[in-house]
Enzyme design. Structure first.
Site, short mmCIF file in Angstrom:
data_model
loop_
_atom_site.label_atom_id
_atom_site.label_comp_id
_atom_site.label_asym_id
_atom_site.label_seq_id
_atom_site.Cartn_x
_atom_site.Cartn_y
_atom_site.Cartn_z
N HIS A 104 0.84 -1.20 0.00
CA HIS A 104 0.00 0.00 0.00
C HIS A 104 0.87 1.24 0.00
O HIS A 104 2.03 1.20 0.43
CB HIS A 104 -0.94 0.01 1.21
N HIS A 106 0.85 5.34 1.14
CA HIS A 106 0.23 6.37 1.96
C HIS A 106 0.23 7.70 1.21
O HIS A 106 1.28 8.11 0.69
CB HIS A 106 1.03 6.59 3.25
P1 5GP Z 1 2.05 0.44 7.27
O1 5GP Z 1 2.57 0.60 8.66
O2 5GP Z 1 1.89 -1.03 6.97
O3 5GP Z 1 2.80 1.18 6.21
O4 5GP Z 1 0.64 1.13 7.25
C1 5GP Z 1 -0.53 0.52 7.61
C2 5GP Z 1 -1.55 1.62 7.78
O5 5GP Z 1 -2.81 1.00 7.86
C3 5GP Z 1 -1.37 2.46 9.04
O6 5GP Z 1 -1.27 3.82 8.68
C4 5GP Z 1 -2.63 2.17 9.85
O7 5GP Z 1 -3.10 3.31 10.50
C5 5GP Z 1 -3.60 1.67 8.79
N1 5GP Z 1 -4.57 0.69 9.24
C6 5GP Z 1 -4.36 -0.36 10.07
N2 5GP Z 1 -5.49 -1.07 10.23
C7 5GP Z 1 -6.43 -0.46 9.46
C8 5GP Z 1 -7.81 -0.75 9.20
O8 5GP Z 1 -8.41 -1.70 9.70
N3 5GP Z 1 -8.45 0.09 8.35
C9 5GP Z 1 -7.85 1.16 7.77
N4 5GP Z 1 -8.58 1.92 6.95
N5 5GP Z 1 -6.54 1.48 8.00
C10 5GP Z 1 -5.85 0.66 8.83
#
Ligand code: 5GP
Length: 143
Positions: A104, A106
C-alpha cells in the site's frame, strides 16, 4: 529471501469485503480508502488488488498500474482538502515501519507548519473520516 504473502492481513480482508472501509476510489487495479489512524487529516491508503507483501515482491506490472492511481488520488486529496503539499510514503518490512503486509501507498496531505502525527497512532471513528472522504471524492469527480 522474501517472506511469502499471507492473505490474513487486514487489507486483504478489506479487499474481500470482510471488514468495512471508508472508500475513496476503486477500479479493477486498486482500492483507496481513509486510514483509520491518520497521520494527517485526509490520510488515504492506495492498495493494489493484486497480492504482494510490499514493494519488494510486487510484480513490476502491478507497480506500473498503481503509480497513475496514486497520482490521481494524490491530486484529488490536495485539491479536495486545499492542502499545501502531499507526502507519499511506503514501508517495506517491520524494520521500516510496515505493519500491514499487503502493498500500500500512503497519501498524506500537508499544510505549512503542521507536523505529521505518529504512524499507527490514535484510531478515529469512521464518522470523522466521511466528510474528508466526501471532499476527496468530489475533487476526483471534478478532475
Ligand atoms: P504500514 O505501517 O503497513 O505502512 O501502514 C498501515 C496503515 O494501515 C497504518 O497507517 C494504519 O493506520 C492503517 N490501518 C491499520 N489497520 C487499518 C484498518 O483496519 N483500516 C484502515 N482503513 N486502515 C488501517
Amino acid at each position: 529471501m522474501t517472506t511469502p504473502y499471507e492473505d490474513s492481513n487486514i487489507f486483504a480482508k478489506i479487499l474481500r469485503r470482510e471488514i468495512p472501509c471508508v472508500k475513496v476510489y476503486e477500479d479493477d487495479v486498486a482500492i483507496a480508502f481513509m486510514d483509520v489512524m491518520p497521520q494527517a487529516d485526509g490520510h488515504v491508503l492506495v492498495v493494489p488488488k493484486a497480492p504482494s507483501r510490499n514493494f519488494l515482491d510486487a510484480d513490476p506490472a502491478t507497480l506500473a498500474a498503481l503509480a497513475p492511481r496514486v497520482q490521481k488520488i494524490a491530486r484529488a486529496v490536495k485539491d479536495g482538502l486545499g492542502a499545501d503539499g502531499i507526502t507519499i510514503m511506503q514501508f517495506n518490512e517491520p524494520a521500516s515501519g510496515q505493519t500491514v503486509f499487503h502493498l500500500h501507498v500512503h497519501i498524506l496531505p500537508r499544510w505549512e507548519g503542521v507536523e505529521l502525527r505518529r504512524h499507527s497512532g490514535d484510531m478515529v471513528k469512521a464518522d470523522a473520516l466521511v466528510p474528508l472522504r466526501d471532499r476527496i471524492v468530489a475533487a476526483l469527480e471534478a478532475a
